[in-house]
Write a protein that holds these residues in place. Structure first.
Motif, mmCIF file in Angstrom:
data_model
loop_
_atom_site.group_PDB
_atom_site.id
_atom_site.type_symbol
_atom_site.label_atom_id
_atom_site.label_comp_id
_atom_site.label_asym_id
_atom_site.label_seq_id
_atom_site.Cartn_x
_atom_site.Cartn_y
_atom_site.Cartn_z
ATOM 1 N N ARG A 98 0.824 -1.210 0.000
ATOM 2 C CA ARG A 98 0.000 0.000 0.000
ATOM 3 C C ARG A 98 0.861 1.263 0.000
ATOM 4 O O ARG A 98 0.422 2.327 -0.359
ATOM 5 N N ILE A 99 2.132 1.106 0.418
ATOM 6 C CA ILE A 99 3.023 2.260 0.476
ATOM 7 C C ILE A 99 3.843 2.408 -0.802
ATOM 8 O O ILE A 99 3.987 3.494 -1.348
ATOM 9 N N SER A 121 2.588 4.458 -3.901
ATOM 10 C CA SER A 121 1.751 5.598 -3.523
ATOM 11 C C SER A 121 2.523 6.606 -2.672
ATOM 12 O O SER A 121 2.437 7.801 -2.901
ATOM 13 N N LYS A 122 3.300 6.113 -1.699
ATOM 14 C CA LYS A 122 4.059 7.057 -0.871
ATOM 15 C C LYS A 122 5.526 7.098 -1.262
ATOM 16 O O LYS A 122 6.164 8.121 -1.215
ATOM 17 N N VAL A 123 6.087 5.935 -1.604
ATOM 18 C CA VAL A 123 7.462 5.926 -2.098
ATOM 19 C C VAL A 123 7.479 5.340 -3.506
ATOM 20 O O VAL A 123 6.782 4.381 -3.794
ATOM 21 N N LEU A 165 -2.829 3.820 -10.638
ATOM 22 C CA LEU A 165 -3.913 4.785 -10.410
ATOM 23 C C LEU A 165 -5.136 4.071 -9.853
ATOM 24 O O LEU A 165 -5.806 4.574 -8.948
ATOM 25 N N ALA A 166 -5.437 2.895 -10.398
ATOM 26 C CA ALA A 166 -6.602 2.144 -9.927
ATOM 27 C C ALA A 166 -6.358 1.582 -8.527
ATOM 28 O O ALA A 166 -7.222 1.668 -7.655
ATOM 29 N N VAL A 167 -5.170 1.036 -8.321
ATOM 30 C CA VAL A 167 -4.896 0.368 -7.041
ATOM 31 C C VAL A 167 -4.800 1.369 -5.888
ATOM 32 O O VAL A 167 -5.374 1.153 -4.822
ATOM 33 N N HIS A 168 -4.060 2.464 -6.116
ATOM 34 C CA HIS A 168 -3.792 3.365 -4.992
ATOM 35 C C HIS A 168 -4.785 4.512 -4.867
ATOM 36 O O HIS A 168 -5.089 4.962 -3.781
ATOM 37 N N GLY A 181 3.573 -1.420 -5.990
ATOM 38 C CA GLY A 181 2.542 -1.822 -5.044
ATOM 39 C C GLY A 181 1.365 -2.521 -5.694
ATOM 40 O O GLY A 181 0.282 -2.567 -5.126
ATOM 41 N N LEU A 182 1.570 -3.085 -6.881
ATOM 42 C CA LEU A 182 0.456 -3.771 -7.543
ATOM 43 C C LEU A 182 0.213 -5.114 -6.858
ATOM 44 O O LEU A 182 1.135 -5.725 -6.332
ATOM 45 N N PRO A 183 -1.049 -5.571 -6.874
ATOM 46 C CA PRO A 183 -1.353 -6.854 -6.244
ATOM 47 C C PRO A 183 -0.582 -7.990 -6.922
ATOM 48 O O PRO A 183 -0.287 -7.920 -8.106
#
Ligand SMILES: Nc1ncnc2c1ncn2[C@@H]1O[C@H](COP(=O)(O)OP(=O)(O)OP(=O)(O)O)[C@@H](O)[C@H]1O
Ligand code: SF4
Ligand SMILES: [Mg+2]
Lengths: 597, 301, 326
Positions: free
Chosen positions: A91-92, A95-97, A122-125, C229-231
């Motif tokens: 999740r990071i 999006s954050k790093v 874009l969809a995931v985060h 961070g993709l699944p």
């Protein structure tokens, strides 16, 4: 919200190792600490294998295959990334790093369109889909300066140039507005002008978005001009850190000093000084890791680990003698100029070379002369035709038109057709010693081959002795005769290639990017060697390189090539001081420089 | 150990402690468990194939030695076949054909295909295009189909088997050598040899050949295993060895008819073929693993 | 768009190549079967006592006195119109012998592929995800052993266990298929041949799937995707599999002809009345028209399978555009 100076990533005491085949752990990064602040770039410099990439990945808690994070913390806004589960990290990440790897050509998925790759984070985060997602994608590509973003979204990565690919990679990295951006050699392999454009774009992005940015590179000159702060790594440790300007102008660690002395410059002809020896392959915990190669070493340096020390101005170094080192004058002196003879050795006239299927000719009507014992540099960006020109002279590429004369005698277009004496006089050294030495031949076989073919003065019985003399001449340690190339370091292999070239006693040495696969400190030793040998044996050198500073160092005359044509030619001193052609000026302006003008 | 050379301050510590030249093929095979098992089984089966003929309890082709289609007994450890021949005796002599024919055919295919492939890759241009097209053309024909058609037309004989199997494998082995050569000749040491004006033969044998031996050896081993299966299959189909000569494949086929009366008549030769083939496959696989070893490790997800 | 037309062109080329191959098979088969003269054929059929006049009459009856190319042309023309001629060995119409067999072989091969391919890919993915683990290494060793077994050995083994010892399934498929009427009984005849083929295909394809996915999972773009961070699902099936798919399908396409040739042997083992068994019978009696007809039909079947693979590659590989532009 973008407060410049706010710490976004705080890395403390990070140690990383790789699992050896026998299960033990080889520690390659030890107690590395640094902080990334909003709106600033931290440059992480060091030579190949010193642990830069390992540090960068471990800092965002990515465990490369076979790696183990041994200790340390890496705090992103108060959360220690190293303790998080993969689920939470996912999740990071993105999006954050954000992380941008060295080669965009490899890091972008060749089977997915740019649009598809952009849509995923874009969809995931951010939960963006459909037209909202599309609008953001177009906006992103636009802000990276890519022409026609809507069309770009439908294309595949391989349909873009190298510079454009790196822009796409940046767009991907910044798509979810991260706080931290980690870049690992993002412009290595790109032309200088492209590199200059990308770094300029990057500088703007870091400021505009208030990113905390870590920029990993082996190129000290580049980091000196781009980064706000600079950290120099050696053998898995940070050995010097401070404001970029301070580190470059008054080095406090002998390694940094030696490294800077090895960097060639376009501003003035200076002797580059190599660093003898090689770095250790894992961290040294009971002494100063640099001690075996340090010219200021004291017995005290070997008694224990040397700590990072900051005399109070935010510029720290890992050396017990840092106060003294800082006051020493920079290494390096004026370079002894080549002494060209008056006779014309090589005459190249109106050479045209084309590849079947290519649009235009690779070399289009190039002509120049080389005098005896002269060192001529040919510079140009990738695709300018410089290597093809060299191959034509060597008889490896048949030119469509033009003539090549050696000592006044017209040469046949292919090497096989040339008389033995000509093949002896022209010798080649290639870019990559991995591929220019046959891995299945011993060093003796490799160097003896031209002797067997060309040297009637050496009887078979004396071949081995002659090879050993040559290996001594290129300053290789003894005992390598029966080794295979894989057993030598990159620099040593390039020395073997030089020994092979000189074994034929040539009058003309053709060098194609001979040092571009090497670290600067090794490059410096090879440059020293070539200058010395060509001087001693009165051998002329044609030196092809994309690196203007290297050409400035080695050559007394230079040609600038672009799109298969020579656009400027002159004595190096004049050419680099006062370039007339706008392209040459553009090239010179794009080069990051350590020395003041 | 760090003796400083007298010329400059470089030390022998600069020498990387790495393996220099990759080990020879046989040592690579013996280095892996898989390879060792393969060599062990293979040696045992080969021993039977070569020396089994000296230990037969009965003449292998003698009819009516025991009763027809009997199960195992003290006199006939593996029983007898429908003509009353001793299964064990036939088993001991029946392995020659399926190893000799593949060895000859694959070696020929390797020599011819390899030469063509190397030459095509090095020369490039029309020569290469013709060779590559030729390979493609032959490869587009289904192998078993060509061999069956050839046998239907010419009848079966060792010569027909060797030649057709060679035709099947020649382009496949040639293509591999061609690909390997193409990869090798992009290396600058080949350009260096060309610039020295070395002859084509010298370049191919001195510079190229030593560097394509490893993948070629792995391919050779693999082809041998395929060819053994191939010949065994033809014999099973009754299109190879002619009666009354004993052969494992033929024995499996004959035994199939009375599998519920004397299962060993078909299972024993089937097991022999299986062991030989497994051994060869393990060796070939060890070699392949060795050649393709390395590569990037997978990304943790 | 240009991308699409490039794909169409590639597919067109492959279609042409397939037809060319078929043509080549017909020439090779017909040419080789013509090596034997009419006298040989007549002797084989009627014994060695027959007179020259009888041979002449025989060769006239079957048109064997005409030159090869004339016979070839006529044969090909008739074949294209559905007339496969009469066997001069059995005097039976080739089409009545071959067509029902062809239908059964088609069913057998496609059912086997339909079962084997998904299983193989799943096993390959399972292994590639945990390269070097105990599960991976055991599967790897198992696949080496199973792949080493010739189809007839596997077939005999299955036959022995399930038909002879357990008696669940018929020993002789021909009897089951010709005389049993119920669908269930007919289907039973397919079980063992299908299982044998599946066992022959799975180890190969799974290995290739493991190798190509393993390679893709080690690539920098996979690392980059993970670091976005993709699944896991997206990274494996979209990023890695899309790239692994091209070499996978290519390798499968190259090997499938090899593997499907196994159908010939499998049919023989189980006395399954398909064209494979027909081919072996015709081969041992040198029955020219039957051999030729079966060669052509089998060739067609293989080509259809490889073409399907080529279409899939064309669909998966965006680089075909670059290749076509060059
Ligand atoms: N996957 C790995 N397994 C084992 N050792 C590794 C691995 N990757 C790197 N190393 C070792 O770790 C050390 C640091 O490597 P790293 O890649 O971090 O260096 P680097 O400074 O990024 O070098 P470069 O400038 O060449 O990219 C080196 O000694 C290297 O040999
Ligand atoms: S601590 Fe000693 S050996 Fe290390 S860099 Fe400083 S002076 Fe050199
Ligand atoms: Mg790195």
């Amino acid at each position: 919200m973008t407060v410049r100076g706010e710490v976004v990533l705080d890395v403390d005491g990070l140690s990383v190792g790789y699992v050896r085949r026998d299960g033990s752990i080889n520690t390659v990064v030890d107690s590395v600490s640094f902080q990334l602040e909003r709106g600033t770039i931290l440059g992480l410099a060091g030579e190949s294998g010193c642990g830069k990439s390992t540090t960068a990945l471990a800092a965002i808690s990515y465990r490369a295959p076979g790696s183990r994070i041994l200790s340390g913390r890496s705090q992103l806004q108060g959360v220690d990334l190293l303790g998080l589960s993969t689920q939470r990290l996912r999740r990071i990440w993105g999006s954050k790093v954000a992380y941008v790897a060295q080669s965009a050509a490899l890091a972008l998925n060749p089977a997915l369109t740019v649009g598809r790759q952009l849509s995923q984070p874009l969809a995931v985060h951010l939960g963006l889909h459909g037209s909202a997602s599309r609008a953001r994608q177009v906006e992103l590509l636009e802000s990276m300066g890519l022409p026609d973003p809507a069309r770009a979204l439908r294309r595949y990565p391989f349909q873009f140039s190298g510079g454009q690919q790196q822009r796409v990679a940046l767009a991907l990295a910044l798509s979810c507005k991260p706080d931290v951006l980690i870049l690992d050699e993002p412009t290595t392999g790109l032309d200088v002008t492209t590199q200059a454009r990308i770094t300029k774009l990057l500088r703007g992005l870091v400021t505009d978005f208030g990113l905390g940015c870590l920029y990993v590179s082996h190129d000290l000159a580049l980091l000196a001009t781009l980064a706000d702060r600079l950290a120099v790594m050696y053998a898995g440790e940070i050995v010097e850190a401070g404001a970029a300007g301070a580190v470059v102008s008054k080095q406090r660690h002998p390694y940094t000093q030696a490294l800077l002395a090895a960097v060639p410059s376009v501003r003035r002809p200076r002797e580059v000084v190599g660093i003898p020896g090689r770095p250790p392959t894992s961290v040294v915990l009971d002494a100063c890791a640099y001690a075996p190669r340090c010219r200021y070493v004291l017995p005290a340096c070997r008694t224990g680990r040397v700590a990072m020390r900051d005399p109070g101005d935010g510029h720290a170094a890992r050396c017990i003698r840092l106060e003294e080192i800082e006051k020493l004058p920079a290494l390096g002196s004026e370079l002894a100029a080549a002494r060209p003879g008056r006779d014309v050795l090589l005459e190249v006239d109106g050479i045209v070379c084309a590849y079947t299927g290519a649009e235009g000719p690779a070399v289009n009507g190039v002509g120049f002369v080389v005098h005896g014992a002269e060192r001529v540099g040919i510079v140009g960006e990738s695709g300018s035709g410089k290597s093809t020109l060299l191959r034509a002279i060597a008889g490896l590429h048949r030119p469509q038109a033009g003539s090549i004369r050696l000592g006044g005698i017209e040469l046949a277009p292919t090497a096989v057709k040339r008389p033995r004496s000509v093949r002896r006089e022209i010798q080649l050294v290639f870019q990559n010693p991995d591929s220019s030495l046959n891995p299945r031949h011993t060093i003796l076989d490799i160097v003896a081959r031209p002797i067997r073919l060309f040297r009637d003065d050496v009887p078979r019985a004396r071949e081995r002795e002659t090879v050993q003399e040559l290996l001594d001449a290129v300053k290789l340690p003894s005992g390598l005769l029966y080794r295979y190339p894989a057993e030598l370091s990159g620099g040593q292999r390039q020395r073997v290639a030089l020994a092979r070239a000189f074994s034929a006693k040539p009058s003309l040495l053709l060098c194609d990017e001979v040092t571009s696969a090497l670290d600067v400190s090794v490059q410096a030793t090879i440059l020293e060697l070539i200058a010395e040998l060509s001087e001693q044996t009165q051998t002329a050198v044609v030196w092809v390189s994309h690196d203007l500073a290297v050409v400035r160092t080695i050559a007394n005359r230079a040609l600038v090539m672009r799109d298969g044509e020579v656009c400027e030619e002159g004595e190096t001193d004049e050419l680099f001081a006062a370039a007339r052609h706008p392209y040459t000026r553009e090239l010179l302006a794009a080069i990051p420089e350590l020395l003041p003008a | 150990m760090t003796t400083t050379s007298d010329v400059v301050g470089l030390t022998t510590a600069e020498v990387v402690e790495e393996e220099g030249r990759p080990p020879a093929a046989w040592r690579a095979i013996l280095a892996s468990t898989e390879g060792r098992i393969g060599v062990g089984i293979g040696a045992a089966v080969l021993f039977v194939i070569i020396f089994g003929r000296f230990f037969t309890p009965y003449p292998p082709n003698a009819v009516g030695i025991g009763g027809a289609t009997t199960g195992p007994s003290a006199a006939h450890l593996l029983g007898t076949d429908s003509l009353g021949r001793d299964t064990l005796s036939r088993l001991l002599v029946g392995g020659t054909h399926i190893i000799v024919i593949p060895l000859i055919a694959v070696s020929l295919a390797w020599l011819l295909g390899g030469t063509l492939g190397m030459l095509g890759a090095y020369r490039g241009g029309t020569v290469d295009a013709v060779i590559a097209r030729g390979f493609d053309l032959v490869m587009s024909l289904p192998p078993l189909l060509i061999v069956l058609v050839a046998i239907a037309a010419l009848g079966t004989s060792n010569l027909v088997l060797v030649l057709t199997i060679m035709v099947v494998y020649l382009p496949r082995m040639g293509r591999l050598v061609r690909g390997a050569t193409q990869a090798v000749i992009t290396n600058e040491y080949v350009a260096a040899a060309q610039a020295r004006g070395e002859r084509t033969r010298a370049i191919l044998f001195r510079e190229v050949l030593p560097n394509i031996m490893a993948p070629t050896a792995a391919d050779f081993a693999l082809r041998i295993t395929y060819a053994v299966i191939f010949v065994a299959t033809l014999n099973f189909l009754g299109l190879g060895v002619k009666p009354p000569n004993a052969d494992w494949g033929v024995m499996v086929a004959d035994g199939r008819g009375y599998i519920n009366l004397a299962p060993l008549g078909t299972l024993a030769p089937a097991a022999a073929i299986a062991l030989l083939s497994i051994a060869l496959n393990l060796i070939a696989d060890a070699l392949t693993q060795h050649v393709t070893r390395g590569g990037r490790e997978i990304v943790p997800l | 768009m240009r991308l699409r037309s490039a794909r169409l062109r590639t597919i067109g080329r492959q279609l042409a190549a397939g037809l060319l191959t078929l043509f080549l098979i017909s020439i090779v088969a017909f040419g080789m079967m013509s090596v034997r003269g009419p006298a040989d054929i007549a002797h084989a059929k009627f014994g060695n006592q027959i007179t020259t006049e009888q041979i002449d009459a025989f060769s006239k009856q079957y048109g064997l006195d005409k030159p090869v190319y004339v016979r070839y042309g006529k044969w090909l023309w008739n074949f294209a119109h559905g007339d496969m001629g009469n066997s001069y060995v059995t005097d039976v119409q080739v089409s009545t012998n071959v067509l029902p067999r062809f239908e059964r072989t088609m069913i057998l091969s496609f059912v086997a592929l339909l079962i084997a391919l998904p299983i193989s890919v799943l096993i390959g993915v399972f292994q590639a995800r945990r390269v070097g683990s105990l599960a991976d290494l055991s599967l790897l060793s198992a696949s080496v052993v199973v792949a080493a077994l010739p189809e007839f050995v596997v077939g005999i083994g299955l036959l022995f266990v399930f038909a002879v010892e357990l008696g669940w399934l018929p020993v002789d498929s021909a009897t089951a298929l010709t005389f049993a009427s119920s669908f269930g009984e007919q289907a039973k005849a397919y079980v063992l041949p299908t299982a044998t083929l599946v066992l022959a295909i799975v180890p190969y394809v799974a290995r290739i799937a493991r190798g190509s996915l393993r390679e893709a999972l080690g690539m920098p773009y996979t690392q980059a995707a993970a670091l976005r961070g993709l699944p896991r699902r997206t990274v494996i099936w979209d990023h890695a599999m899309r790239n692994a798919g091209v070499p996978l399908v290519n390798a499968v396409a190259i090997n499938i002809v090899y593997l499907l040739s196994g159908v010939i042997v499998v049919e023989w083992v189980f006395a399954f009345p398909g064209i494979g068994q027909g081919l072996v019978q015709a081969t041992s009696t040198s029955d020219a028209f039957n051999v030729e007809a079966i060669a052509l039909l089998m060739g067609a079947m293989f080509i259809v399978v490889s073409l399907a693979a080529d279409f899939l590659v064309a669909y998966l590989n965006p680089r075909l555009k670059a290749a076509a532009a060059r």
